[in-house]
Write an enzyme that holds these catalytic residues in place. Sequence first.
Site, short mmCIF file in Angstrom:
data_model
loop_
_atom_site.label_atom_id
_atom_site.label_comp_id
_atom_site.label_asym_id
_atom_site.label_seq_id
_atom_site.Cartn_x
_atom_site.Cartn_y
_atom_site.Cartn_z
N SER A 1 4.52 -8.74 -11.63
CA SER A 1 3.30 -9.02 -10.87
C SER A 1 3.56 -8.80 -9.38
O SER A 1 3.87 -7.69 -8.96
CB SER A 1 2.82 -10.43 -11.16
OG SER A 1 1.49 -10.61 -10.73
N LYS B 1 -20.03 -18.49 -1.56
CA LYS B 1 -18.97 -19.22 -0.86
C LYS B 1 -18.07 -19.94 -1.87
O LYS B 1 -16.87 -20.05 -1.69
CB LYS B 1 -19.58 -20.22 0.12
CG LYS B 1 -18.56 -21.07 0.86
CD LYS B 1 -17.62 -20.20 1.68
CE LYS B 1 -16.61 -21.04 2.45
NZ LYS B 1 -15.65 -20.19 3.19
#
Length: 350
Positions: free
Chosen positions: A178, A230
């Site tokens: 990763s 948001k």
Amino acid sequence: MEFISEYGLFLAKAVTVLVVIAVVLALIANSKQKSGSSDGHIEVTKINDKFEQYTDAIKSEVLDSAARKLEQKLKKKRHKEQKRLEKGRSDSEKTSAERRKRVYVLNFDGDIKASAGNNLREEITAVLGLAEKVDEVVVRLESGGGMVHSYGLAASQLMRIKERGIPLTVSVDKVAASGGYMMACVADKIIAAPFAILGSIGVVAQLPNFHRLLKKNNIDFEMFTAGEYKRTVTMFGENTDKGREKFTDDIEKTHVLFKEFVAEHRPVVAIEQVATGEVWYGRRALDIQLVDELTTSDSYLLNQYPNADIFEIEYAHKKSLPEKLGLAAEASIDKLALRWVSRLQPSRWF
């Protein structure tokens, strides 16, 4: 009764140590001492010397007296010849082609926040002050990945080496997955141990949701935001399908950026084939060109040893007095606890 007395003695010792530490820390906290020194410093270890010490230690036991004397004589002769060749011109006066290659070794042991990136920044800055294009930087990298932005910054630190035209090799002995592979792919060459784990070119996000638990206990959770997205999903509020869809879309976009980054820095890989989130062991990773060579960092550096000067660079933090006292106290308490527990169950301890 013996058990109770021993336990009481152990507690008394532990409490005494903790009280002393608390008093000392309080005194230090109240004293307003100012220091102009930096938080850390660069430490340099010449690995060539370490290799020579290992060899000399073995020879001192294996070789007989005559062979040892001959070896010492030859060693002095080699050193004398090397000094003769170097005599007359300082190292700074030599051109890059005239001096020995230098290999700078950095270590990166990554956690989920890529905290080692702070040290890596300082180490690379130090190396770039001296390294030239004939030299090489070897990064021994171990990481299973973590936060996207943190590993993105760590990878950018390695790119500083590439931008200066200095060869960069990343060595993976255990794992570079990763975010770890995001860093590794920047290198000119990736080497890995046969059973090192590589890949995991994917993105994952997960979080618990306690909304039903709160609702069951008649607890309201309110969140106020400005901006439609948001906050898409939350741990305590009720998640909506629209929020989940947006969150998934953000993850997909991050994955696309990850794939583009790997494809840019390692164009030899078939990115759609490897960017599935899967991991491969070193031998299989070589087949799909995630790595260039199978070898350990130890073998790689040992092969460089005869023809290069190898330096391990480490940025060491200056420990404050409270930190030093805390470490000492922790060690003392561990010893006391181990001693006490070992008396209770001696068959389970060495």
